[in-house]
Design a protein around this motif. Structure first.
Motif, PDB file in Angstrom:
ATOM      1  N   LEU A 111       3.546 -13.333 -73.984  1.00  0.00           N
ATOM      2  CA  LEU A 111       3.100 -13.943 -72.696  1.00  0.00           C
ATOM      3  C   LEU A 111       3.282 -15.602 -72.473  1.00  0.00           C
ATOM      4  O   LEU A 111       3.648 -16.315 -73.660  1.00  0.00           O
ATOM      5  N   HIS A 112       3.762 -15.959 -71.307  1.00  0.00           N
ATOM      6  CA  HIS A 112       4.262 -17.273 -71.014  1.00  0.00           C
ATOM      7  C   HIS A 112       3.641 -17.487 -69.710  1.00  0.00           C
ATOM      8  O   HIS A 112       3.104 -16.822 -68.983  1.00  0.00           O
ATOM      9  N   GLN A 113       4.209 -18.726 -69.271  1.00  0.00           N
ATOM     10  CA  GLN A 113       3.754 -19.447 -68.092  1.00  0.00           C
ATOM     11  C   GLN A 113       4.096 -18.700 -66.826  1.00  0.00           C
ATOM     12  O   GLN A 113       3.242 -18.450 -65.867  1.00  0.00           O
ATOM     13  N   GLY A 114       5.052 -18.057 -66.848  1.00  0.00           N
ATOM     14  CA  GLY A 114       5.444 -17.074 -65.717  1.00  0.00           C
ATOM     15  C   GLY A 114       4.491 -16.081 -65.446  1.00  0.00           C
ATOM     16  O   GLY A 114       4.120 -15.686 -64.456  1.00  0.00           O
ATOM     17  N   HIS A 115       4.225 -15.380 -66.655  1.00  0.00           N
ATOM     18  CA  HIS A 115       3.325 -14.282 -66.536  1.00  0.00           C
ATOM     19  C   HIS A 115       1.814 -14.698 -66.208  1.00  0.00           C
ATOM     20  O   HIS A 115       1.119 -14.063 -65.184  1.00  0.00           O
ATOM     21  N   SER A 130      -2.135 -14.510 -62.222  1.00  0.00           N
ATOM     22  CA  SER A 130      -3.200 -15.345 -61.387  1.00  0.00           C
ATOM     23  C   SER A 130      -2.946 -15.383 -59.752  1.00  0.00           C
ATOM     24  O   SER A 130      -4.077 -15.029 -59.184  1.00  0.00           O
ATOM     25  N   GLN A 131      -1.732 -15.104 -59.434  1.00  0.00           N
ATOM     26  CA  GLN A 131      -1.382 -14.909 -57.952  1.00  0.00           C
ATOM     27  C   GLN A 131      -1.891 -13.690 -57.650  1.00  0.00           C
ATOM     28  O   GLN A 131      -2.578 -13.286 -56.675  1.00  0.00           O
ATOM     29  N   ASP A 176      12.268 -10.740 -58.656  1.00  0.00           N
ATOM     30  CA  ASP A 176      13.425 -10.533 -57.623  1.00  0.00           C
ATOM     31  C   ASP A 176      13.621  -9.383 -56.592  1.00  0.00           C
ATOM     32  O   ASP A 176      14.349  -9.169 -56.136  1.00  0.00           O
ATOM     33  N   TYR A 177      12.240  -8.517 -56.698  1.00  0.00           N
ATOM     34  CA  TYR A 177      12.168  -7.466 -56.143  1.00  0.00           C
ATOM     35  C   TYR A 177      12.247  -7.365 -54.618  1.00  0.00           C
ATOM     36  O   TYR A 177      11.686  -8.509 -54.135  1.00  0.00           O
ATOM     37  N   ARG A 178      12.801  -6.545 -53.735  1.00  0.00           N
ATOM     38  CA  ARG A 178      12.215  -6.297 -52.366  1.00  0.00           C
ATOM     39  C   ARG A 178      11.174  -5.307 -52.374  1.00  0.00           C
ATOM     40  O   ARG A 178      11.160  -4.325 -53.315  1.00  0.00           O
ATOM     41  N   VAL A 179      10.545  -5.194 -51.506  1.00  0.00           N
ATOM     42  CA  VAL A 179       9.302  -4.402 -51.355  1.00  0.00           C
ATOM     43  C   VAL A 179       9.727  -2.772 -51.413  1.00  0.00           C
ATOM     44  O   VAL A 179       9.390  -2.017 -52.295  1.00  0.00           O
ATOM     45  N   ILE A 216       9.297 -15.254 -59.243  1.00  0.00           N
ATOM     46  CA  ILE A 216       9.515 -15.690 -60.627  1.00  0.00           C
ATOM     47  C   ILE A 216       9.204 -17.340 -60.885  1.00  0.00           C
ATOM     48  O   ILE A 216       9.789 -17.884 -60.033  1.00  0.00           O
ATOM     49  N   VAL A 217       8.607 -17.890 -61.898  1.00  0.00           N
ATOM     50  CA  VAL A 217       8.713 -19.073 -62.221  1.00  0.00           C
ATOM     51  C   VAL A 217      10.118 -19.393 -63.255  1.00  0.00           C
ATOM     52  O   VAL A 217      10.383 -18.995 -64.244  1.00  0.00           O
TER      53      VAL A 217
END
Length: 165
Positions: free
Chosen positions: A41-45, A50-51, A124-127, A148-149
């Motif tokens: 787990l890191h800041q990006g996760h 949270s989002q 970096d996904y597209r829907v 992504i962060v």
């Protein structure tokens, strides 16, 4: 939350999650689903989770089982943390309401069983690339891609740890 005893109760079996989702939907809760390996787990996760949590009332996180991570070709040393450890860490996070470990390569079966109101994927996904997007959209839901962060990835962290040896 000071009651740590609730943490393992946030880790569900498939049948337990089915029942919980039925209850949450009956209560009119907006269900959000996201998934990943969550190895270190890191800041990006934290940002991504949270989002995702802000998109609804209940955040369900699907975690790739150890054998699934191996099949994803994340590297011979992955996962670093086993599936139960990863699930427990996620369940300890305030914004996560439910965690489930899935054995398959993708969470397609889980997504179609839950049929979340919002399907969230980070990166970096597209829907059109998100597993289960067609079913969620056809059911009136939405698919959201969280950015992504930059500078935070498990692969990058492992690489930096190797470089410091």
């Amino acid at each position: 939350m000071r009651n740590a005893a609730i943490i393992p109760k946030k880790i569900y079996s498939l049948n337990g999650l089915k029942h919980a989702v039925e209850v949450w939907k009956f209560l009119g809760k907006k269900i959000v689903f996201t998934n990943g390996v969550f190895d270190i787990l890191h800041q990006g996760h934290i940002y991504s989770l949270s989002q995702a949590a802000q998109e609804g009332d209940v955040l369900i996180v699907g975690v790739n089982a150890d054998n699934s991570v191996k099949r994803l070709n994340k590297g011979p040393e992955r996962p670093i943390n086993d599936e139960n450890s990863r699930a427990l860490l996620l369940a300890s996070l305030l914004m996560v309401d439910a965690v489930i470990i899935f054995q398959e390569d993708t969470p397609y079966d889980l997504i179609t069983m839950i049929m979340p109101d919002v399907l969230v994927k980070g990166g970096d996904y597209r829907v059109e690339q998100v597993v289960g997007h067609q079913e969620v959209l056809a059911n009136g839901g939405q698919v959201i891609i969280n950015p992504i962060v930059e500078g935070f990835s498990t692969t990058g962290l492992i690489s930096r740890m190797r470089d410091t040896k």
